[in-house]
Design an enzyme around this catalytic site. Structure first.
Site, PDB file in Angstrom:
ATOM      1  N   ILE A 106      25.909 -21.669   1.343  1.00 29.26           N
ATOM      2  CA  ILE A 106      26.408 -20.865   2.452  1.00 29.26           C
ATOM      3  C   ILE A 106      27.115 -21.845   3.380  1.00 29.26           C
ATOM      4  O   ILE A 106      26.502 -22.772   3.908  1.00 29.26           O
ATOM      5  CB  ILE A 106      25.265 -20.141   3.189  1.00 29.26           C
ATOM      6  CG1 ILE A 106      24.519 -19.209   2.223  1.00 29.26           C
ATOM      7  CG2 ILE A 106      25.809 -19.348   4.367  1.00 29.26           C
ATOM      8  CD1 ILE A 106      23.292 -18.549   2.841  1.00 29.26           C
ATOM      9  N   SER A 107      28.410 -21.658   3.551  1.00 26.62           N
ATOM     10  CA  SER A 107      29.211 -22.621   4.306  1.00 26.62           C
ATOM     11  C   SER A 107      28.753 -22.711   5.755  1.00 26.62           C
ATOM     12  O   SER A 107      28.100 -21.805   6.284  1.00 26.62           O
ATOM     13  CB  SER A 107      30.689 -22.231   4.252  1.00 26.62           C
ATOM     14  OG  SER A 107      31.164 -22.200   2.928  1.00 26.62           O
TER      15      SER A 107
END
Length: 412
Positions: free
Chosen positions: A74-75
């Site tokens: 998840i950036s």
């Protein structure tokens, strides 16, 4: 029940603090993106960590391969906010996300609203299952999650007003261009000779023109779009040189042996202050743009500080010959000022460090305070125009990437 209520309050507070920071740092600039970050519960997509870690402005690794390297994540929120702002999404827009995590797709769905279309595709079934679970849990059932190779996009729901890739790619697949509307935008972390830049790409005549570029890092593309780099372990995983083109040829054993030679240090007159922060990211791309053997250096700084000390321990620009290496270095002059230079090893260390200093000086005089290079992507059925200034051409399977600098100052 009481514990659940406390968790909810904690999540709401943590989310509010995250949004406040993203607004203060100007990563969020529009009401629609702000509202999405306030509404979407990131912790429901990051169930392996606590609430406060879920709302930290940092990347969350969600899956690793057999070698321990991240294959899904998840950036970081700041980067997700940047990409959403660059996409300029409107209610009712149709969006394809390549690379699933769930949270980013929920943010997109919140921005485009109930009349919009969001499709998220990933090659890993475990990743799409996790994304689907998180989206359902968070209340974004309208997002379509597809298990498939992102190289091929998703034709059934095309065309798209925006395609947002959340994986690093070395190339632009034809399917993405075919499935993008004529006025559509492509947000993609494109790898350019080892340097990854998040590009905002729009059609311009017979090619794509980057209207914005930001240094970033993402997990690499898998499947048919995979274009692996060459990884040269010079001292196990402690010191690694990575090559991202077919034109650079070196002798890995000779490079490893070069590390046993005395380190040559050379320093330029170019400095940077703490207030300027990371404003020199164009220097990395400038060094990569030279028509010469080039790679990037990654080190375990704690285990190698007595031997190598690169400016960037993850992706440091490195000039090469068959048996020698010189990388970008920095040293502290006082409490606020750092100086750029080079460290070299091997028979050609003197030449390589001198070349590095020359390139740093050219950047300082002609490019540091300018607009930066023009980046374009040309399908291989077209031909990039000849440039007046220094230009890098990176030829991939489907496209040729050009990085063109203003005409002042020629590289050596």
């Amino acid at each position: 029940m009481a514990g659940s209520a406390l968790d909810t309050v904690s999540a709401d507070e943590a989310r509010a603090r995250l949004v406040y920071q993203l607004l203060a740092d100007r990563w969020i600039t529009s009401p629609a993106v702000e509202a999405a970050f306030r509404r979407v519960p990131r912790h429901l997509f990051a169930t392996d960590v606590g609430v406060h870690a879920a709302y930290a402005d940092d990347v969350l690794i969600t899956r690793r391969g057999p070698d321990g390297r991240a294959t899904s994540s998840i950036s970081a929120p700041w980067l997700q906010a940047y990409m959403l702002e660059q996409a300029w999404l409107r209610p009712g827009a149709r969006v394809l996300e390549v690379g699933s995590g769930g949270y980013n797709a929920a943010l997109i769905a919140d921005v485009v609203g109930p009349d919009g279309t969001v499709v998220s595709v990933d090659i890993d079934a475990d990743v799409t299952d996790r994304a689907r679970t998180g989206l359902d849990r968070a209340g974004y059932q309208q997002v379509t999650v597809v298990h498939g190779d992102g190289e091929h996009g998703n034709q059934p729901h095309a065309p798209y007003d925006a395609i947002i890739a959340t994986v690093e790619t070395p190339d632009l697949p034809p399917a993405w261009l075919d499935q993008l509307t004529p006025a559509g935008v492509l947000i993609v972390p494109l790898r350019i000779r080892g340097m990854t830049r998040c590009l905002t790409l729009r059609r311009h005549e017979d090619h794509l023109l980057a209207t914005a570029a930001l240094q970033c890092g993402f997990v690499p593309m898998q499947g048919d779009g995979r274009h692996p780099t060459r990884r040269l372990a010079l001292r196990g995983d402690d010191i690694v040189v990575t090559l991202d083109d077919t034109t650079t040829e070196v002798n890995p054993d000779a490079l490893a042996a070069a590390l046993h030679s005395p380190r040559r240090e050379a320093w330029s007159p170019v400095t940077i202050t703490m207030q300027e922060g990371s404003s020199f990211e164009s220097l990395h791309l400038w060094l990569a743009s030279q028509p010469r053997p080039f790679g990037t250096l990654a080190v375990d700084r704690e285990r190698t500080a007595d031997l190598v000390d690169p400016q960037d321990r993850f992706v440091c620009p490195t000039l090469l010959t068959t048996d020698s290496v010189a990388y970008l270095a920095m040293r502290k002059l006082d409490d606020t000022t750092w100086q750029f230079g080079a460290h070299g090893f091997g028979p050609d260390a003197d030449t390589l460090t001198a070349d590095m200093l020359n390139l740093i000086t050219i950047w300082e005089h002609h490019h540091r305070h300018g607009p930066g290079p023009t980046i374009t992507v040309h399908p291989n059925s077209t031909h990039p125009p000849t440039a007046d200034g220094p230009q890098l051409l990176v030829t991939r399977r489907h496209t040729t990437i050009t990085v063109t600098w203003p005409g002042s100052g020629e590289p050596r």
